[in-house]
Design a protein around this motif. Structure first.
Motif, PDB file in Angstrom:
ATOM      1  N   ASP A  64       0.799  -1.365  -0.119  1.00 10.96           N
ATOM      2  CA  ASP A  64      -0.182  -0.126  -0.020  1.00 10.96           C
ATOM      3  C   ASP A  64       0.878   1.283   0.035  1.00 10.96           C
ATOM      4  O   ASP A  64       0.297   2.251   0.204  1.00 10.96           O
ATOM      5  CB  ASP A  64      -0.979  -0.130   1.295  1.00 10.96           C
ATOM      6  CG  ASP A  64      -0.287  -0.070   2.382  1.00 10.96           C
ATOM      7  OD1 ASP A  64       0.912  -0.406   2.585  1.00 10.96           O
ATOM      8  OD2 ASP A  64      -0.822  -0.046   3.639  1.00 10.96           O
ATOM      9  N   ASP A  65       2.222   1.051  -0.471  1.00 10.42           N
ATOM     10  CA  ASP A  65       2.896   2.445  -0.078  1.00 10.42           C
ATOM     11  C   ASP A  65       2.753   3.445  -1.151  1.00 10.42           C
ATOM     12  O   ASP A  65       3.141   4.372  -1.202  1.00 10.42           O
ATOM     13  CB  ASP A  65       4.499   1.736  -0.256  1.00 10.42           C
ATOM     14  CG  ASP A  65       5.233   2.242   1.184  1.00 10.42           C
ATOM     15  OD1 ASP A  65       4.511   2.173   2.186  1.00 10.42           O
ATOM     16  OD2 ASP A  65       6.310   2.336   1.417  1.00 10.42           O
ATOM     17  N   PHE A  66       2.373   2.999  -2.524  1.00  9.69           N
ATOM     18  CA  PHE A  66       2.061   3.791  -3.422  1.00  9.69           C
ATOM     19  C   PHE A  66       0.597   3.969  -3.639  1.00  9.69           C
ATOM     20  O   PHE A  66       0.111   4.452  -5.072  1.00  9.69           O
ATOM     21  CB  PHE A  66       2.743   3.319  -4.850  1.00  9.69           C
ATOM     22  CG  PHE A  66       4.337   3.147  -4.513  1.00  9.69           C
ATOM     23  CD1 PHE A  66       4.964   4.571  -4.579  1.00  9.69           C
ATOM     24  CD2 PHE A  66       4.796   2.026  -4.253  1.00  9.69           C
ATOM     25  CE1 PHE A  66       6.419   4.528  -4.427  1.00  9.69           C
ATOM     26  CE2 PHE A  66       6.223   2.237  -4.348  1.00  9.69           C
ATOM     27  CZ  PHE A  66       6.977   3.249  -4.259  1.00  9.69           C
ATOM     28  N   VAL A  67      -0.210   3.992  -2.626  1.00 11.41           N
ATOM     29  CA  VAL A  67      -1.729   4.019  -2.985  1.00 11.41           C
ATOM     30  C   VAL A  67      -2.034   5.456  -3.593  1.00 11.41           C
ATOM     31  O   VAL A  67      -3.127   5.321  -4.249  1.00 11.41           O
ATOM     32  CB  VAL A  67      -2.365   3.783  -1.475  1.00 11.41           C
ATOM     33  CG1 VAL A  67      -2.051   4.861  -0.391  1.00 11.41           C
ATOM     34  CG2 VAL A  67      -3.853   3.614  -1.785  1.00 11.41           C
ATOM     35  N   ASN A  68      -1.269   6.541  -3.276  1.00 14.70           N
ATOM     36  CA  ASN A  68      -1.552   7.633  -3.735  1.00 14.70           C
ATOM     37  C   ASN A  68      -0.820   8.271  -5.012  1.00 14.70           C
ATOM     38  O   ASN A  68      -0.978   9.252  -5.383  1.00 14.70           O
ATOM     39  CB  ASN A  68      -1.358   8.741  -2.523  1.00 14.70           C
ATOM     40  CG  ASN A  68      -2.138   8.755  -1.475  1.00 14.70           C
ATOM     41  OD1 ASN A  68      -3.396   8.371  -1.524  1.00 14.70           O
ATOM     42  ND2 ASN A  68      -1.619   9.088  -0.075  1.00 14.70           N
ATOM     43  N   ALA A  69      -0.082   7.284  -5.506  1.00 15.51           N
ATOM     44  CA  ALA A  69       0.942   7.470  -6.673  1.00 15.51           C
ATOM     45  C   ALA A  69       0.046   7.222  -7.968  1.00 15.51           C
ATOM     46  O   ALA A  69      -1.067   6.260  -7.915  1.00 15.51           O
ATOM     47  CB  ALA A  69       1.943   6.617  -6.635  1.00 15.51           C
ATOM     48  N   PRO A  70       0.059   7.999  -8.902  1.00 12.46           N
ATOM     49  CA  PRO A  70      -0.564   7.693 -10.296  1.00 12.46           C
ATOM     50  C   PRO A  70       0.051   6.255 -10.825  1.00 12.46           C
ATOM     51  O   PRO A  70       1.178   6.218 -11.148  1.00 12.46           O
ATOM     52  CB  PRO A  70      -0.010   8.610 -11.281  1.00 12.46           C
ATOM     53  CG  PRO A  70       1.120   9.526 -10.609  1.00 12.46           C
ATOM     54  CD  PRO A  70       1.207   9.081  -9.096  1.00 12.46           C
ATOM     55  N   VAL A  71      -0.841   5.267 -10.881  1.00 11.87           N
ATOM     56  CA  VAL A  71      -0.425   3.903 -11.490  1.00 11.87           C
ATOM     57  C   VAL A  71      -1.596   3.599 -12.345  1.00 11.87           C
ATOM     58  O   VAL A  71      -2.789   3.666 -12.232  1.00 11.87           O
ATOM     59  CB  VAL A  71      -0.491   2.926 -10.132  1.00 11.87           C
ATOM     60  CG1 VAL A  71      -0.163   1.564 -10.567  1.00 11.87           C
ATOM     61  CG2 VAL A  71       0.573   3.372  -8.981  1.00 11.87           C
ATOM     62  N   THR A  72      -0.967   3.218 -13.524  1.00 17.51           N
ATOM     63  CA  THR A  72      -1.544   2.578 -14.589  1.00 17.51           C
ATOM     64  C   THR A  72      -1.134   1.518 -15.228  1.00 17.51           C
ATOM     65  O   THR A  72       0.121   1.125 -14.869  1.00 17.51           O
ATOM     66  CB  THR A  72      -1.890   3.793 -15.431  1.00 17.51           C
ATOM     67  OG1 THR A  72      -0.726   4.079 -16.241  1.00 17.51           O
ATOM     68  CG2 THR A  72      -2.573   5.168 -14.918  1.00 17.51           C
ATOM     69  N   ASP A  73      -1.766   0.967 -16.468  1.00 22.41           N
ATOM     70  CA  ASP A  73      -0.720   0.219 -17.103  1.00 22.41           C
ATOM     71  C   ASP A  73       0.457   0.644 -17.666  1.00 22.41           C
ATOM     72  O   ASP A  73       1.385  -0.033 -17.936  1.00 22.41           O
ATOM     73  CB  ASP A  73      -1.694  -0.353 -18.357  1.00 22.41           C
ATOM     74  CG  ASP A  73      -2.741  -1.315 -17.969  1.00 22.41           C
ATOM     75  OD1 ASP A  73      -2.791  -1.770 -16.846  1.00 22.41           O
ATOM     76  OD2 ASP A  73      -3.808  -1.394 -18.651  1.00 22.41           O
ATOM     77  N   ARG A  74       0.419   1.711 -17.834  1.00 23.79           N
ATOM     78  CA  ARG A  74       1.792   2.797 -18.361  1.00 23.79           C
ATOM     79  C   ARG A  74       2.570   3.028 -17.245  1.00 23.79           C
ATOM     80  O   ARG A  74       3.806   3.038 -17.376  1.00 23.79           O
ATOM     81  CB  ARG A  74       1.374   3.922 -19.062  1.00 23.79           C
ATOM     82  CG  ARG A  74       2.390   4.425 -19.869  1.00 23.79           C
ATOM     83  CD  ARG A  74       2.012   5.716 -20.906  1.00 23.79           C
ATOM     84  NE  ARG A  74       3.098   6.040 -21.594  1.00 23.79           N
ATOM     85  CZ  ARG A  74       2.997   7.329 -22.490  1.00 23.79           C
ATOM     86  NH1 ARG A  74       1.792   7.768 -22.575  1.00 23.79           N
ATOM     87  NH2 ARG A  74       4.168   7.627 -22.950  1.00 23.79           N
ATOM     88  N   TYR A  75       2.123   3.335 -16.186  1.00 23.37           N
ATOM     89  CA  TYR A  75       2.858   3.751 -14.952  1.00 23.37           C
ATOM     90  C   TYR A  75       2.661   2.645 -13.832  1.00 23.37           C
ATOM     91  O   TYR A  75       2.053   3.085 -12.685  1.00 23.37           O
ATOM     92  CB  TYR A  75       2.307   5.071 -14.379  1.00 23.37           C
ATOM     93  CG  TYR A  75       2.725   6.238 -15.378  1.00 23.37           C
ATOM     94  CD1 TYR A  75       3.329   6.133 -16.337  1.00 23.37           C
ATOM     95  CD2 TYR A  75       1.612   7.492 -14.920  1.00 23.37           C
ATOM     96  CE1 TYR A  75       3.330   7.204 -17.491  1.00 23.37           C
ATOM     97  CE2 TYR A  75       1.821   8.446 -16.089  1.00 23.37           C
ATOM     98  CZ  TYR A  75       2.627   8.272 -17.068  1.00 23.37           C
ATOM     99  OH  TYR A  75       2.394   9.232 -18.207  1.00 23.37           O
ATOM    100  N   PRO A  76       3.064   1.533 -13.901  1.00 30.04           N
ATOM    101  CA  PRO A  76       3.275   0.508 -12.818  1.00 30.04           C
ATOM    102  C   PRO A  76       4.004   1.095 -11.704  1.00 30.04           C
ATOM    103  O   PRO A  76       4.997   1.772 -11.708  1.00 30.04           O
ATOM    104  CB  PRO A  76       3.705  -0.705 -13.233  1.00 30.04           C
ATOM    105  CG  PRO A  76       4.631  -0.398 -14.656  1.00 30.04           C
ATOM    106  CD  PRO A  76       4.124   1.120 -15.056  1.00 30.04           C
TER     107      PRO A  76
END
Length: 273
Positions: free
Chosen positions: A67-79
């Motif tokens: 859960d460390d990157f719960v606030n990070a922009p994460v998409t198929d392009r930005y894992p």
């Protein structure tokens, strides 16, 4: 002593062990500590640990909380994996002051110690620019990323880190905000160049990040000096950049592909359980 950093998943543990075997055979620091970042379940940790120990190195798993990157922009392009090398300082021991990040598609064929001991007192990172190979692309990247104070567009596959300086300046929220507000092509590399390009010390790519796809181009731009014999004698890190990798049996990019396949085969034999 040398601290090395990798970020891999289950698909790349053999390639990472190949990199480490090449370092073991061609560099002789008294101690090597290997830090490996991964998130979630890693099925080959036992094999990786045994292989690293067999090479006389010390294994340090660095597990990223889910859960460390719960606030990070994460998409198929930005894992989430794009953040690992940029934010490694958050997870590494606080008493570490220097570490060398390496992609797992790299061979070391000469002594790595001079790069590791590079003076970083005025910089956050040391990295290489494939300058003479991509002059037009480099200009476009400076305009695209608005990092005109940087010497060029740095390749993040080899990244020597000054951890005290990085801890002072590199913050997760700055990285998240940049990715939310900009269209990027190579997320981690674009962020590195856009936000921190003016804090990177340039090291020569023909020595420390040789793009194996371009042996003929290196020879041309050096007016015939950087031949295959020169590379074998002087180059430290060969980087097998690009989509087509030398461990795939159908790939053949020439003489340096054969060299990789030889090390890969040795690693499989040497590190066999």
């Amino acid at each position: 002593m040398m601290n090395l950093l990798f970020s891999i998943d289950d698909r790349f543990y053999r390639q990472m062990l190949t990199t480490l075997l090449s370092i073991h055979l061609n560099s002789q620091p008294q101690r090597i500590d290997v830090y490996v970042i991964y998130n979630g379940q890693f099925h080959h940790e036992g094999v990786l640990k045994r292989g690293i120990q067999k090479l006389g190195m010390t294994f340090h798993p660095v597990r990223i909380p889910r859960d460390d990157f719960v606030n990070a922009p994460v998409t198929d392009r930005y894992p989430t994996t794009i953040y690992y090398r940029l934010l490694a300082h958050k997870y590494l021991p606080a008493d570490l002051d220097r570490i060398l990040y390496l992609d797992a598609d790299i061979l070391c064929i000469n002594d790595l110690q001079p790069l590791y001991e590079t003076d970083l007192s005025r910089y956050m990172y040391a990295s290489a620019i494939h300058t003479n190979l991509t002059n037009v692309t480099e200009t476009i990247n400076k305009i695209r990323l608005q990092n005109f104070d940087a010497d060029g567009y740095y390749n993040s596959g080899v990244l020597l880190m000054n951890l005290p300086k990085i801890r002072q300046r590199v913050h997760a929220q700055d990285i998240f905000d940049y990715l939310r507000n900009h269209l990027v092509l190579l997320p981690d590399q674009d962020v590195l160049n856009a936000l921190y390009g003016d804090q990177i010390l340039s090291v020569p790519d023909q020595l420390y990040n040789f793009d194996c796809r371009n042996l003929a181009i290196y020879q041309t731009i050096s007016l015939g000096e950087w031949t295959l014999d020169w590379v074998m004698k002087h180059t430290v890190l060969l980087h097998y950049c690009g989509r087509e990798k030398p461990w795939l049996t159908t790939v053949n990019h020439g003489r340096l592909t054969a060299l990789y396949k030889n090390y890969y085969q040795m690693a499989n034999r040497y590190l066999k359980d």
